[in-house]
Design an enzyme around this catalytic site. Structure first.
Site, PDB file in Angstrom:
ATOM      1  N   THR A  26       0.840  -1.205   0.000  1.00  0.00           N
ATOM      2  CA  THR A  26       0.000   0.000   0.000  1.00  0.00           C
ATOM      3  C   THR A  26       0.870   1.248   0.000  1.00  0.00           C
ATOM      4  OG1 THR A  26      -1.909  -1.062   1.013  1.00  0.00           O
ATOM      5  CG2 THR A  26      -1.637   1.289   1.459  1.00  0.00           C
ATOM      6  N   HIS A 175      -7.496 -10.660  -1.274  1.00  0.00           N
ATOM      7  CA  HIS A 175      -6.860 -10.283  -0.004  1.00  0.00           C
ATOM      8  C   HIS A 175      -7.724 -10.791   1.157  1.00  0.00           C
ATOM      9  CE1 HIS A 175      -4.633  -8.299   2.999  1.00  0.00           C
ATOM     10  NE2 HIS A 175      -4.612  -7.056   2.546  1.00  0.00           N
ATOM     11  N   ASN A 178      -4.600 -10.003   7.002  1.00  0.00           N
ATOM     12  CA  ASN A 178      -4.306  -8.735   7.685  1.00  0.00           C
ATOM     13  C   ASN A 178      -5.495  -8.014   8.305  1.00  0.00           C
ATOM     14  OD1 ASN A 178      -1.725  -9.295   7.010  1.00  0.00           O
ATOM     15  ND2 ASN A 178      -1.571  -7.835   5.329  1.00  0.00           N
ATOM     16  N   TYR A 180      -8.650  -7.537   7.299  1.00  0.00           N
ATOM     17  CA  TYR A 180      -9.664  -6.857   6.490  1.00  0.00           C
ATOM     18  C   TYR A 180     -10.914  -7.732   6.365  1.00  0.00           C
ATOM     19  CZ  TYR A 180      -5.821  -3.689   6.056  1.00  0.00           C
ATOM     20  OH  TYR A 180      -4.810  -2.836   6.378  1.00  0.00           O
ATOM     21  N   ASN A 235      -4.464  -5.204  12.757  1.00  0.00           N
ATOM     22  CA  ASN A 235      -5.787  -4.581  12.780  1.00  0.00           C
ATOM     23  C   ASN A 235      -6.740  -5.157  13.822  1.00  0.00           C
ATOM     24  OD1 ASN A 235      -5.400  -2.523  10.808  1.00  0.00           O
ATOM     25  ND2 ASN A 235      -5.331  -4.131   9.258  1.00  0.00           N
TER      26      ASN A 235
HETATM   27  C1  8OZ Z   1      -0.152  -0.889   5.336  1.00  0.00           C
HETATM   28  C2  8OZ Z   1      -0.924   0.246   5.388  1.00  0.00           C
HETATM   29  C3  8OZ Z   1      -2.217   0.176   4.926  1.00  0.00           C
HETATM   30  C4  8OZ Z   1      -2.732  -1.006   4.433  1.00  0.00           C
HETATM   31  C5  8OZ Z   1      -2.249  -4.720   4.478  1.00  0.00           C
HETATM   32  C6  8OZ Z   1      -3.191  -3.402   2.708  1.00  0.00           C
HETATM   33  O1  8OZ Z   1      -1.749  -4.753   5.614  1.00  0.00           O
HETATM   34  C7  8OZ Z   1      -2.494  -3.406   3.823  1.00  0.00           C
HETATM   35  C8  8OZ Z   1      -1.943  -2.144   4.381  1.00  0.00           C
HETATM   36  C9  8OZ Z   1      -0.641  -2.073   4.836  1.00  0.00           C
HETATM   37  O2  8OZ Z   1      -2.576  -5.738   3.885  1.00  0.00           O
END
Ligand code: 8OZ
Length: 363
Positions: A26, A175, A178, A180, A235
């Protein structure tokens, strides 16, 4: 001769020049309309000697966004912007997949259509921050998706995958890592649903399964990869039994047979031993297709994992940010340029397309 990082690799219907993959990164530099910028054309083109480039995470819809200036692939302008990127990479003999994401609850009302609450499996705020209005902010409390809204999100992934092929991508990476949206459905710390998408492991994996089925039906399993991160704490996610959860995930994937499974071993961008003794090899044993590994690899570790057959492909992140010629540097055993953390997210050309290749650095 043992297999080398520099041997070519047959991935589905395409051939990669080597086993070295540029990980999704990103960079928050999309322009008006969340279109990849002209600078992105240069940036990805500079890195085309990677066996495969996986783009930065790219939104499948307007609600999928969680950070400032991350690109999408749901409008015609975005497709046209990406076409310039894929053309630049292909002109140099490279291969490129786009990473498709929906951030779910890792978002902020200021980024959501109509200032609405972000979407999630359950209305539980994540203990994490996002980057909006040029600064860090707590993410907002999400709204739980209604059961009958879920097919629409699955369809957004399908539609984005079709757009990706129109934009000239060689394939897509879903994806599911992480923390999401897909990962939020997987984990019992974020998913408290009582419908068929929550509760048992089988139910929590259903959203991932439906997305993989829809995308592979649309563009073919040979052009569909997936990224997972079984133990990353990113996260604010938690799960009571990631070993059992991901055993089932791999069994589901073994039936669908995406072209690769990309696995983050450890804490994303952090230590490899965040959960000491976690058995990644046990997960690998459940999957017969291409196995891509990532997180903290140096040349010695990468050489070893490929030579021993423990992985087919190795993805490097930070190395590719600071080194357009990371492949050549790995081949020659040359040192990497130093990474400038201040220019990782947002901004322009500086720290994006101005890292020198070896020849320029020596000159
Ligand atoms: C860093 C900052 C924002 C998003 C991920 C898409 O961790 C990200 C991400 C990484 O998969």
């Amino acid at each position: 001769m043992p297999t080398s990082l520099f041997d070519s690799y047959r991935l589905g219907d395409i051939t990669l020049a080597n086993r070295i993959v540029m990980a999704p990164l990103t960079r928050n530099r999309a322009v008006e309309g969340l279109v990849p910028s002209p600078l992105a054309v240069t940036y990805y083109g500079q890195r085309a000697s990677a066996g495969l480039i996986i783009t930065e995470a790219t939104q499948v819809s307007a609600t999928a966004q969680g950070y400032q200036d991350t690109p999408g692939i749901f409008t015609e302008a975005q497709v046209a912007g990406w076409k310039k990127v894929t053309d630049a990479v292909h002109a140099k003999g490279g291969r490129i997949f786009v990473q498709l994401w929906h951030v779910g609850r890792v978002s902020h009302r200021s980024l959501q259509p109509g200032g609405a609450a972000p979407l999630a499996p359950s209305a539980i705020r994540a203990e994490t921050k996002t980057y909006v209005n040029n600064g860090f902010a707590d993410v907002d409390e999400p709204r739980a998706l209604e059961t009958d809204e879920i097919p629409g999100i699955v369809d957004d992934f399908r539609h984005a995958a079709a757009n990706a092929i129109r934009a000239g991508f060689d394939g897509v990476e879903i994806h599911a890592a992480n923390g999401y949206l897909i990962d939020q459905f997987l984990r019992d710390g974020a998913n408290k649903r009582t419908d068929r998408y929550g509760g048992s492991i089988e139910n929590r994996v259903r959203f991932l399964k439906e997305i993989m089925e829809a995308v592979t039906a649309e563009i073919g399993a040979a052009r569909t990869g997936i990224r997972i991160s079984p133990v990353t704490p990113a996260n604010g996610l938690s799960d009571s039994d990631p070993a059992a959860l991901f055993a089932h995930v791999l069994d589901v994937l073994e039936a669908i047979k995406p072209v690769y499974v990309h696995i983050i071993e450890g804490a994303t961008g952090g230590p490899r031993d965040v959960v000491p003794g976690f058995d990644f090899e046990a997960l690998h044993k459940r999957y017969s297709g291409t196995w891509m590994v990532n997180n903290g690899y140096d040349k010695a570790l990468a050489d070893d994992v490929v030579a021993s057959g423990k992985a087919d492909l190795v993805a490097f992140g930070k190395a590719f940010i600071a080194n357009p010629d990371a492949v050549e540097r790995l081949r020659e055993g040359a040192a990497f340029n130093e990474l400038d953390r201040d220019t990782l997210y947002g901004g322009g050309a500086k720290g994006y397309i101005d890292y020198p290749a070896l020849a320029e650095a020596v000159a």
